[in-house]
Design an enzyme around this catalytic site. Structure first.
Site, PDB file in Angstrom:
ATOM      1  N   ASP A   1      57.136  45.149  24.217  1.00  0.00           N
ATOM      2  CA  ASP A   1      56.684  43.918  24.855  1.00  0.00           C
ATOM      3  C   ASP A   1      55.482  43.332  24.106  1.00  0.00           C
ATOM      4  OD1 ASP A   1      55.889  42.055  27.178  1.00  0.00           O
ATOM      5  OD2 ASP A   1      57.553  43.166  28.062  1.00  0.00           O
TER       6      ASP A   1
ATOM      7  N   HIS B   1      51.926  39.918  29.943  1.00  0.00           N
ATOM      8  CA  HIS B   1      53.316  40.210  30.311  1.00  0.00           C
ATOM      9  C   HIS B   1      53.625  41.703  30.223  1.00  0.00           C
ATOM     10  CE1 HIS B   1      57.752  40.267  29.709  1.00  0.00           C
ATOM     11  NE2 HIS B   1      57.751  39.184  30.468  1.00  0.00           N
TER      12      HIS B   1
ATOM     13  N   SER C   1      62.228  39.560  33.751  1.00  0.00           N
ATOM     14  CA  SER C   1      61.271  40.479  33.116  1.00  0.00           C
ATOM     15  C   SER C   1      60.640  41.407  34.130  1.00  0.00           C
ATOM     16  CB  SER C   1      60.163  39.694  32.406  1.00  0.00           C
ATOM     17  OG  SER C   1      60.621  39.121  31.205  1.00  0.00           O
TER      18      SER C   1
END
Length: 341
Positions: free
Chosen positions: A136, A168, A323
């Site tokens: 990520d 994220h 996600s």
């Protein structure tokens, strides 16, 4: 409750090696042979008469070698430790965790998804001993959600720093294994940075990250899960790299994508063998943005999900996306690996 994977323990040396004897063999004769090896060669701990014909013993290497070459020995099995297992109930959980531990939705349709008054029940093994590689934007490894369980793995990408400046990856890691917001609360988090601070990254960098993960798995031999909350248009190279991980025993969980289209042309979501996850709402509906189609294996909570964030060591954020759905399943895979093998 005591949980055991009974291996028929009989004999144990300092390295933990136990043994069983053939049906008609004389246990006493074999014990005598062990004692004759030397005064400290073998110490009998138990003799078994009913469940099978054998015994438990502490051995030195010479006595062990004798047993290993004896025709009277049927099996030699390593001793182990059993543990009491317990179910833990978290009463301040976000809705996504509560949905995982309930066969059906158990709250009203008016329930506020931003609240943390849901119940999450889980076994206290909680994914211990399993490595979750978060491929990520990086992970804020010093976040309080992770304690000492998160570490930086490696960074792939020109001029990328060893930090999560996007948030994220930290959010994803918190869902998979955070102490408050995570599924597998005892699993290890390993940050593999392949995306930049804007959340984008070259396919070559992502493949390099997967290549590194595969090398780590081959070295450590630890149970491993990869979460990829990323995707794009069809890439044969990325698909092939993903397949190779799966072929080598790594569990790969991938977000289906957020374009409200069939995921059949999305890499690596359409790869056979990955667990492709779409996003669901608090009311068990497909989130309006979630990709769908035959390549989507299941749906998991992905709307208004609260988890760790990157600004401070205690920061949180509430966001939506496949996600967020994917790490719910990655954490669940890690949890089940430890619980059920």
């Amino acid at each position: 409750m005591l949980e055991s994977v009974n291996t028929g323990l009989l004999v144990m040396n300092p390295n933990g090696k136990p043994t069983r004897y053939r049906k008609h063999s004389s246990r006493e004769d074999v014990i005598t042979q062990l004692i004759n090896v030397g005064p400290n060669a073998a110490e009998i701990v138990y003799e078994y008469e009913n469940v099978f014909n054998g015994f438990a013993v502490d051995l030195d290497d010479t006595a062990l070698a004798l047993l290993q070459t004896s025709h009277d020995v049927a099996t030699i099995t390593e001793d182990g430790i059993m543990h009491v297992t317990a179910v833990v109930e978290q009463t301040d959980a976000p809705w996504g965790l509560a949905r995982l531990s309930s066969e059906t939705q158990r709250w009203s349709k008016e329930q506020n998804s931003s609240q943390r008054n849901f119940k999450y029940s889980y076994d206290d093994s909680a994914g211990a001993g399993v490595d979750i590689y978060v491929v990520d934007t990086g992970v804020r490894t010093d976040h309080t959600e992770f304690g000492t369980r998160a570490r930086w793995g490696k960074t792939f990408g020109e001029c990328y720093s060893d930090d999560d400046h996007n948030g994220h990856g930290t959010h994803v890691a918190g869902i998979a294994a955070g102490a408050t917001y995570g599924v597998a609360k005892s699993a290890n988090i390993i940050a593999v940075k392949v995306l930049d601070d804007d959340g984008s990254g070259a396919i070559a960098d992502i493949i390099a990250g997967l290549d590194w993960v595969m090398g780590q798995h081959a070295t450590t031999h630890r149970p491993s899960v990869v979460n990829m909350s990323l995707g794009g248009s069809n890439s044969t190279s990325l698909d092939d790299a993903t397949k190779k991980l799966i072929e080598n025993g790594v569990h790969v969980v991938v977000a289906a994508g957020n374009n409200n289209v069939d995921a059949k042309d999305t890499s690596p979501a359409h790869v056979e063998g990955v667990i492709t996850v779409g996003a669901s709402t608090i009311n068990d509906k497909r989130a309006w943005f979630s990709n769908y189609g035959s390549v989507v294996d299941l749906f998991a909570p992905g709307e208004y999900i609260t988890s760790a964030w990157n600004k401070t060591t205690t920061d949180t954020n509430t966001i939506s996306g496949t996600s967020m759905a994917s790490p719910h399943v990655a954490g669940l895979v890690a949890y089940l690996i430890e619980l059920e093998g």
